[in-house]
Design a protein around this motif. Structure first.
Motif, PDB file in Angstrom:
ATOM      1  N   ARG A  15       0.858  -1.184   0.000  1.00 45.65           N
ATOM      2  CA  ARG A  15       0.000   0.000   0.000  1.00 45.65           C
ATOM      3  C   ARG A  15       0.897   1.237   0.000  1.00 45.65           C
ATOM      4  NH1 ARG A  15      -3.138  -1.471   3.666  1.00 45.65           N
ATOM      5  NH2 ARG A  15      -2.100  -0.622   5.502  1.00 45.65           N
ATOM      6  N   TRP A  16       0.833   2.021  -1.062  1.00 48.96           N
ATOM      7  CA  TRP A  16       1.662   3.212  -1.214  1.00 48.96           C
ATOM      8  C   TRP A  16       0.888   4.458  -0.818  1.00 48.96           C
ATOM      9  CZ3 TRP A  16       6.695   4.086  -3.010  1.00 48.96           C
ATOM     10  CH2 TRP A  16       7.400   2.937  -3.385  1.00 48.96           C
ATOM     11  N   ALA A  17       1.603   5.411  -0.253  1.00 44.82           N
ATOM     12  CA  ALA A  17       1.079   6.762  -0.060  1.00 44.82           C
ATOM     13  C   ALA A  17       1.872   7.701  -0.961  1.00 44.82           C
ATOM     14  CB  ALA A  17       1.214   7.196   1.392  1.00 44.82           C
ATOM     15  N   PHE A  18       1.197   8.661  -1.553  1.00 45.11           N
ATOM     16  CA  PHE A  18       1.825   9.651  -2.428  1.00 45.11           C
ATOM     17  C   PHE A  18       1.600  11.021  -1.799  1.00 45.11           C
ATOM     18  CE2 PHE A  18       0.974   5.955  -4.910  1.00 45.11           C
ATOM     19  CZ  PHE A  18       2.034   5.853  -5.791  1.00 45.11           C
ATOM     20  N   LEU A  19       2.681  11.638  -1.350  1.00 47.73           N
ATOM     21  CA  LEU A  19       2.618  12.917  -0.647  1.00 47.73           C
ATOM     22  C   LEU A  19       3.120  14.012  -1.574  1.00 47.73           C
ATOM     23  CD1 LEU A  19       2.163  14.424   2.079  1.00 47.73           C
ATOM     24  CD2 LEU A  19       4.570  13.932   2.609  1.00 47.73           C
ATOM     25  N   GLY A  20       2.283  15.006  -1.836  1.00 48.90           N
ATOM     26  CA  GLY A  20       2.719  16.038  -2.760  1.00 48.90           C
ATOM     27  C   GLY A  20       1.743  17.185  -2.861  1.00 48.90           C
ATOM     28  N   HIS A  25       5.865   7.680  -1.586  1.00 55.09           N
ATOM     29  CA  HIS A  25       6.548   8.486  -2.604  1.00 55.09           C
ATOM     30  C   HIS A  25       6.277   9.950  -2.306  1.00 55.09           C
ATOM     31  CE1 HIS A  25       8.325   9.890  -6.290  1.00 55.09           C
ATOM     32  NE2 HIS A  25       7.245  10.629  -6.490  1.00 55.09           N
ATOM     33  N   ILE A  26       7.334  10.770  -2.330  1.00 55.47           N
ATOM     34  CA  ILE A  26       7.233  12.201  -2.033  1.00 55.47           C
ATOM     35  C   ILE A  26       7.532  12.991  -3.293  1.00 55.47           C
ATOM     36  CG2 ILE A  26       8.115  14.081  -0.596  1.00 55.47           C
ATOM     37  CD1 ILE A  26       9.105  11.846   1.359  1.00 55.47           C
ATOM     38  N   GLN A  27       6.639  13.911  -3.658  1.00 60.01           N
ATOM     39  CA  GLN A  27       6.814  14.727  -4.856  1.00 60.01           C
ATOM     40  C   GLN A  27       6.506  16.175  -4.480  1.00 60.01           C
ATOM     41  OE1 GLN A  27       7.702  13.143  -7.971  1.00 60.01           O
ATOM     42  NE2 GLN A  27       8.294  15.242  -8.430  1.00 60.01           N
ATOM     43  N   LEU A  28       7.535  16.886  -4.001  1.00 62.76           N
ATOM     44  CA  LEU A  28       7.351  18.239  -3.498  1.00 62.76           C
ATOM     45  C   LEU A  28       8.466  19.158  -3.993  1.00 62.76           C
ATOM     46  CD1 LEU A  28       6.517  17.233   0.176  1.00 62.76           C
ATOM     47  CD2 LEU A  28       4.938  18.472  -1.331  1.00 62.76           C
ATOM     48  N   GLY A  29       8.162  20.446  -4.051  1.00 60.85           N
ATOM     49  CA  GLY A  29       9.180  21.427  -4.406  1.00 60.85           C
ATOM     50  C   GLY A  29       8.715  22.487  -5.379  1.00 60.85           C
ATOM     51  N   ILE A  61       9.088   2.327   7.021  1.00 60.41           N
ATOM     52  CA  ILE A  61       8.622   2.153   5.644  1.00 60.41           C
ATOM     53  C   ILE A  61       9.601   2.809   4.668  1.00 60.41           C
ATOM     54  CG2 ILE A  61       6.187   1.897   6.179  1.00 60.41           C
ATOM     55  CD1 ILE A  61       5.763   4.808   5.704  1.00 60.41           C
ATOM     56  N   PRO A  62       9.791   2.197   3.490  1.00 59.51           N
ATOM     57  CA  PRO A  62      10.718   2.742   2.495  1.00 59.51           C
ATOM     58  C   PRO A  62      10.153   3.980   1.812  1.00 59.51           C
ATOM     59  CG  PRO A  62       9.628   0.794   1.634  1.00 59.51           C
ATOM     60  CD  PRO A  62       9.202   0.918   3.064  1.00 59.51           C
ATOM     61  N   VAL A  63      11.063   4.763   1.211  1.00 56.31           N
ATOM     62  CA  VAL A  63      10.702   6.062   0.635  1.00 56.31           C
ATOM     63  C   VAL A  63      11.307   6.207  -0.759  1.00 56.31           C
ATOM     64  CG1 VAL A  63      10.736   8.564   0.976  1.00 56.31           C
ATOM     65  CG2 VAL A  63      10.798   7.050   2.955  1.00 56.31           C
ATOM     66  N   THR A  64      10.535   6.773  -1.667  1.00 51.97           N
ATOM     67  CA  THR A  64      11.068   7.289  -2.928  1.00 51.97           C
ATOM     68  C   THR A  64      10.744   8.774  -2.990  1.00 51.97           C
ATOM     69  OG1 THR A  64       9.057   6.798  -4.205  1.00 51.97           O
ATOM     70  CG2 THR A  64      10.732   5.077  -4.102  1.00 51.97           C
ATOM     71  N   ILE A  65      11.591   9.537  -3.676  1.00 46.85           N
ATOM     72  CA  ILE A  65      11.372  10.980  -3.841  1.00 46.85           C
ATOM     73  C   ILE A  65      11.561  11.333  -5.309  1.00 46.85           C
ATOM     74  CG2 ILE A  65      12.248  13.293  -3.303  1.00 46.85           C
ATOM     75  CD1 ILE A  65      13.018  12.351  -0.570  1.00 46.85           C
ATOM     76  N   GLY A  66      10.706  12.203  -5.815  1.00 46.64           N
ATOM     77  CA  GLY A  66      10.843  12.682  -7.181  1.00 46.64           C
ATOM     78  C   GLY A  66      11.598  13.994  -7.227  1.00 46.64           C
TER      79      GLY A  66
END
Length: 528
Positions: A140-145, A209-213, A242-247
């Motif tokens: 189950r992924w969460a997408f924060l952005g 997954h984090i997509q911010l900026g 939990i593991p993390v990816t960032i864009g």
């Protein structure tokens, strides 16, 4: 059967995965399990509406839903639209993502008027959190952005989040599958940090997954502040184990209002810092910046820009593919596979596509179910991608289809008939789409007219009994496994693979390791 709801997110305009094509599938699922379709929570929903949710919260005990008003079938929550007649108590998803109910009958104006609406507590974040906790085991992924994560300006089912989940192996159409879209338009790294606990951690994701900026850049947030916020968010993820990816931060298009060289320089500093910091921090980077950048200028390619800041549907697709590549490095969302050979429990007599001709033994080109346009080339081909662990692919191939085409491959009738109402089946398989020319373009531009679906049919009437996979569109490989319930008794049933290919498209469509299992007859619990 235990209450095992599915949560579908009804998000920003143009990003609502509840389409007419889905309704049959939802109706079929409704007999098996409660389906709750939720709008995305607004940024302040958790703080502002605490009192409104108190009554509903009291109905939830130990994470189990006890609310007697929980729906027995699908609840469709449409987006608010202007110039529309709404009855009192009509329920919609507001432009900012709240589920709201009309206080009185009225005709909407050109813009949303909050005074006409009240929050709908039965479709609340509290309910969503408890529902998400009841999903069957799986990634189950969460997408924060920000608004890009929210899906702004993407066509339905083509936000980068949708594409990333499909590209990483999640099931088409029920890609939500417990995943959380925590994108809030206009948000910054600081805002996302502040709402992380309520809108991400509370839903117990298994990866983020984090997509911010983008908004940090436009608000001139210094690299020191941005980097501190990003580190703090990652630290929260690691504290949860939990593991993390960032864009990386995508560019804006040339000519965008307010864009200056100082902003370009600030964005470059963010991305350079991310590239240097992430490896040592154990964070996988998705190069979402490069995916939409014009290599000649460093700005967003005009073809991928909808308004200078938000990507077009094609831009979202490219972002999604970049994110999917990072997700695959973090965790494999594919299930350990079910089918390796024919077996007594498998209702498909030839699940691994054995045979020496052009169509697998026991399967047929079911023209009576749908055969029109250009006839494809059928063949049995060896797997060269490392996807299959047994057997071979059954392939349809079209080369520049001379006309819009449809073809159906079908199994023989399942053994064990008749099938009583309430029978629970597991349908699983692997699909591979080789987009030689025009497939994805036709799907996006043509409104989804390039597609593949897998369904169980009543072999006597040709009516769909249950849809296991609909409108597969992503090039590459998708593995699917879905529980479906037979709503009414059927004497003979079969499995079908249906392909729709528009004129001019060249594509190879393959299926392998496909099976159907009667979980009721086998005594296997649906929630195991």
């Amino acid at each position: 059967m235990p209450f095992t709801p599915k949560v579908y997110q009804d998000g920003a305009a143009g990003n609502t995965p509840i389409l007419a094509a889905d309704l049959n599938a939802l109706e079929n699922e409704a007999a098996a399990e409660d389906i709750l379709i939720l709008g995305s929570a607004a940024a302040n929903a958790f703080a502002v509406h605490t009192a409104a949710l108190a009554t509903h919260t009291a109905q939830i005990a130990a994470g189990d839903i006890t609310n007697p008003a929980s729906p027995a079938a699908a609840v469709i929550v449409p987006r608010w639209t202007p110039s529309t007649v709404y009855a009192a108590s009509a329920m919609v998803t507001s432009p900012n993502g709240d589920n709201v109910t009309a206080l009185a009958a009225h005709t909407s104006g050109s813009t949303f008027t909050p005074a006409n609406w009240a929050l709908s507590p039965v479709l609340s974040a509290t309910f969503a959190r408890s529902a998400a906790a009841r999903f069957a085991p799986g990634r189950r992924w969460a997408f924060l952005g920000d608004s890009i994560t929210y899906g702004s300006n993407a066509a339905a089912l083509y936000s980068y989040v949708d594409v990333a989940l499909r590209g990483a192996g999640a099931r088409a159409r029920d890609i939500a599958d417990g995943s959380i879209n925590a994108g809030v338009p206009g948000d910054t790294s600081n805002g996302a940090l502040g709402r992380f606990d309520a809108q991400v951690a509370a839903f117990a994701p298994q990866a983020v997954h984090i997509q911010l900026g983008t908004n940090d850049v436009s608000q001139d947030v210094t690299l020191a502040v941005y980097s501190a916020n990003m580190k703090a968010i990652v630290a929260k993820c690691k504290a949860l184990g939990i593991p993390v990816t960032i864009g990386t931060v995508p560019p804006q298009a040339a000519g965008t209002a307010g864009l200056t060289d100082a902003h370009r320089l600030l964005r470059d500093s963010y991305n350079l810092w991310l590239r240097l910091w992430a490896p040592g921090a154990g964070v996988i980077l998705a190069d979402t910046s490069t995916a939409v950048t014009d290599p000649a200028t460093g700005d967003m390619l005009a073809a991928y820009s909808s308004d200078g800041t938000h990507p077009t549907t094609e831009g979202h697709r490219l972002l999604g593919l970049a994110v999917a590549a990072a997700m695959k490095q973090v965790t494999d969302v594919q299930p350990a596979w079910f089918v390796s050979s024919p077996s007594k429990g498998c209702l498909v007599a030839n699940p691994i596509m054995a045979g020496a001709g052009t169509i697998p033994t026991g399967w047929s080109d079911a023209t009576w179910l749908g055969g029109s346009g250009t006839v494809p080339t059928f063949s049995l081909v060896a797997d060269t991608s490392g996807t299959l662990t047994a057997g071979q692919w059954s392939q349809f191939a079209w080369t520049a289809a001379a006309a819009a085409s449809q073809r159906v491959l079908s199994t023989g009738n399942f053994p064990g008939s008749p099938f009583a109402a309430g029978t629970v089946l597991l349908v699983c398989g692997r699909l591979q789409i080789d987009d030689v020319s025009g497939w994805l373009t036709a799907h996006v531009v043509g409104g989804g007219n390039a597609k593949v679906s897998v369904a169980i049919i009543d072999a006597d009437s040709a009516v769909n009994v249950a849809v296991a996979m609909v409108d597969v569109d992503a090039a590459g490989t998708i593995s699917f496994a879905k529980l479906v319930t037979v709503a009414a008794a059927h004497t003979n049933m079969a499995l079908t693979l249906r392909a729709n290919v528009p004129v001019g498209v060249s594509v190879n469509i393959r299926m392998g390791q496909v099976g159907v299992y009667n979980l009721t007859a086998l005594g296997v619990g649906a929630n195991n």
